[in-house]
Design a protein around this motif. Structure first.
Motif, PDB file in Angstrom:
ATOM      1  N   ILE A  19       0.834  -1.202   0.000  1.00  0.00           N
ATOM      2  CA  ILE A  19       0.000   0.000   0.000  1.00  0.00           C
ATOM      3  C   ILE A  19       0.869   1.253   0.000  1.00  0.00           C
ATOM      4  CG2 ILE A  19      -1.660   1.339   1.357  1.00  0.00           C
ATOM      5  CD1 ILE A  19      -2.749  -1.425   2.342  1.00  0.00           C
ATOM      6  N   GLY A  20       1.908   1.269   0.828  1.00  0.00           N
ATOM      7  CA  GLY A  20       2.780   2.430   0.959  1.00  0.00           C
ATOM      8  C   GLY A  20       3.488   2.810  -0.316  1.00  0.00           C
ATOM      9  N   GLU A  21       3.857   1.836  -1.112  1.00  0.00           N
ATOM     10  CA  GLU A  21       4.570   2.131  -2.353  1.00  0.00           C
ATOM     11  C   GLU A  21       3.677   2.804  -3.381  1.00  0.00           C
ATOM     12  OE1 GLU A  21       7.830   2.131  -2.732  1.00  0.00           O
ATOM     13  OE2 GLU A  21       7.919   1.421  -0.668  1.00  0.00           O
ATOM     14  N   ASP A  22       2.373   2.632  -3.257  1.00  0.00           N
ATOM     15  CA  ASP A  22       1.437   3.259  -4.192  1.00  0.00           C
ATOM     16  C   ASP A  22       0.985   4.637  -3.732  1.00  0.00           C
ATOM     17  OD1 ASP A  22       1.506   1.121  -5.976  1.00  0.00           O
ATOM     18  OD2 ASP A  22      -0.086   0.057  -4.919  1.00  0.00           O
ATOM     19  N   MET A  23       1.355   5.035  -2.524  1.00  0.00           N
ATOM     20  CA  MET A  23       0.966   6.358  -2.014  1.00  0.00           C
ATOM     21  C   MET A  23       1.828   7.432  -2.663  1.00  0.00           C
ATOM     22  SD  MET A  23       0.458   5.789   1.997  1.00  0.00           S
ATOM     23  CE  MET A  23      -1.189   5.613   2.588  1.00  0.00           C
ATOM     24  N   PRO A  24       1.227   8.552  -3.040  1.00  0.00           N
ATOM     25  CA  PRO A  24       1.996   9.613  -3.692  1.00  0.00           C
ATOM     26  C   PRO A  24       2.914  10.381  -2.736  1.00  0.00           C
ATOM     27  CG  PRO A  24      -0.274  10.284  -3.413  1.00  0.00           C
ATOM     28  CD  PRO A  24      -0.191   8.855  -2.971  1.00  0.00           C
ATOM     29  N   GLY A  25       2.608  10.396  -1.466  1.00  0.00           N
ATOM     30  CA  GLY A  25       3.412  11.154  -0.510  1.00  0.00           C
ATOM     31  C   GLY A  25       4.207  10.238   0.389  1.00  0.00           C
ATOM     32  N   GLY A  26       4.926  10.844   1.309  1.00  0.00           N
ATOM     33  CA  GLY A  26       5.723  10.072   2.251  1.00  0.00           C
ATOM     34  C   GLY A  26       4.856   9.343   3.255  1.00  0.00           C
ATOM     35  N   PHE A  27       5.229   8.126   3.567  1.00  0.00           N
ATOM     36  CA  PHE A  27       4.496   7.300   4.517  1.00  0.00           C
ATOM     37  C   PHE A  27       5.506   6.473   5.276  1.00  0.00           C
ATOM     38  CE2 PHE A  27       2.447   3.178   5.437  1.00  0.00           C
ATOM     39  CZ  PHE A  27       1.418   3.609   6.249  1.00  0.00           C
ATOM     40  N   PHE A  28       5.446   6.526   6.613  1.00  0.00           N
ATOM     41  CA  PHE A  28       6.361   5.711   7.397  1.00  0.00           C
ATOM     42  C   PHE A  28       5.689   5.243   8.671  1.00  0.00           C
ATOM     43  CE2 PHE A  28       7.044  10.044   8.727  1.00  0.00           C
ATOM     44  CZ  PHE A  28       7.156   9.970  10.104  1.00  0.00           C
ATOM     45  N   ILE A  29       6.229   4.188   9.247  1.00  0.00           N
ATOM     46  CA  ILE A  29       5.749   3.632  10.504  1.00  0.00           C
ATOM     47  C   ILE A  29       6.955   3.515  11.415  1.00  0.00           C
ATOM     48  CG2 ILE A  29       4.708   1.637  11.638  1.00  0.00           C
ATOM     49  CD1 ILE A  29       3.356   0.965   8.980  1.00  0.00           C
ATOM     50  N   TYR A  30       6.799   3.985  12.638  1.00  0.00           N
ATOM     51  CA  TYR A  30       7.891   3.865  13.588  1.00  0.00           C
ATOM     52  C   TYR A  30       7.358   3.434  14.940  1.00  0.00           C
ATOM     53  CZ  TYR A  30       6.579   8.331  15.698  1.00  0.00           C
ATOM     54  OH  TYR A  30       5.895   9.328  16.335  1.00  0.00           O
ATOM     55  N   LYS A  31       8.235   2.899  15.740  1.00  0.00           N
ATOM     56  CA  LYS A  31       7.923   2.460  17.091  1.00  0.00           C
ATOM     57  C   LYS A  31       8.385   3.562  18.034  1.00  0.00           C
ATOM     58  CE  LYS A  31       8.592  -1.755  19.757  1.00  0.00           C
ATOM     59  NZ  LYS A  31       9.346  -3.011  19.745  1.00  0.00           N
ATOM     60  N   ALA A  32       7.461   4.132  18.802  1.00  0.00           N
ATOM     61  CA  ALA A  32       7.768   5.291  19.627  1.00  0.00           C
ATOM     62  C   ALA A  32       8.041   4.936  21.085  1.00  0.00           C
ATOM     63  CB  ALA A  32       6.627   6.296  19.558  1.00  0.00           C
ATOM     64  N   THR A  33       7.947   3.689  21.446  1.00  0.00           N
ATOM     65  CA  THR A  33       8.184   3.302  22.828  1.00  0.00           C
ATOM     66  C   THR A  33       9.599   2.765  22.977  1.00  0.00           C
ATOM     67  OG1 THR A  33       7.304   1.101  22.431  1.00  0.00           O
ATOM     68  CG2 THR A  33       5.763   2.744  23.243  1.00  0.00           C
ATOM     69  N   ASN A  35      13.294   2.290  22.732  1.00  0.00           N
ATOM     70  CA  ASN A  35      14.193   2.747  21.675  1.00  0.00           C
ATOM     71  C   ASN A  35      13.369   2.972  20.416  1.00  0.00           C
ATOM     72  OD1 ASN A  35      16.381   2.433  23.347  1.00  0.00           O
ATOM     73  ND2 ASN A  35      16.795   0.358  22.656  1.00  0.00           N
ATOM     74  N   GLU A  36      13.307   4.227  19.985  1.00  0.00           N
ATOM     75  CA  GLU A  36      12.531   4.511  18.780  1.00  0.00           C
ATOM     76  C   GLU A  36      13.132   3.758  17.604  1.00  0.00           C
ATOM     77  OE1 GLU A  36      12.197   8.705  18.344  1.00  0.00           O
ATOM     78  OE2 GLU A  36      10.941   8.890  20.111  1.00  0.00           O
ATOM     79  N   GLU A  37      12.273   3.194  16.793  1.00  0.00           N
ATOM     80  CA  GLU A  37      12.722   2.349  15.692  1.00  0.00           C
ATOM     81  C   GLU A  37      11.863   2.608  14.464  1.00  0.00           C
ATOM     82  OE1 GLU A  37      13.123  -2.446  14.826  1.00  0.00           O
ATOM     83  OE2 GLU A  37      12.480  -1.743  16.783  1.00  0.00           O
ATOM     84  N   LEU A  38      12.492   2.829  13.328  1.00  0.00           N
ATOM     85  CA  LEU A  38      11.785   2.991  12.060  1.00  0.00           C
ATOM     86  C   LEU A  38      11.474   1.596  11.525  1.00  0.00           C
ATOM     87  CD1 LEU A  38      10.764   4.930   9.870  1.00  0.00           C
ATOM     88  CD2 LEU A  38      12.995   4.725   8.793  1.00  0.00           C
ATOM     89  N   LEU A  39      10.184   1.290  11.387  1.00  0.00           N
ATOM     90  CA  LEU A  39       9.779  -0.035  10.938  1.00  0.00           C
ATOM     91  C   LEU A  39       9.586  -0.104   9.432  1.00  0.00           C
ATOM     92  CD1 LEU A  39       7.156  -0.769  13.737  1.00  0.00           C
ATOM     93  CD2 LEU A  39       9.547  -1.517  13.648  1.00  0.00           C
TER      94      LEU A  39
END
Length: 51
Positions: A19-33, A35-39
């Motif tokens: 789904i994210g690859e078809d989005m025209p804008g930036g999209f990210f998921i991260y873990k905020a608890t 150690n913050e981690e970019l998923l």
């Protein structure tokens, strides 16, 4: 919200990636608890931040 309400399994992450690859804008998921981690980040995020 995914991490709290939906288990972020490998299968779920694959669906999000598709789904994210078809989005025209930036999209990210991260873990905020703890150690913050970019998923996940789509290609638009890397382009926006010049990575």
């Amino acid at each position: 919200m995914f991490g709290r309400h939906f288990p972020l399994s490998e299968q779920a992450l694959q669906v999000i990636e598709q789904i994210g690859e078809d989005m025209p804008g930036g999209f990210f998921i991260y873990k905020a608890t703890g150690n913050e981690e970019l998923l996940y980040a789509n290609k638009a995020v890397f382009k926006i931040f010049g990575c």
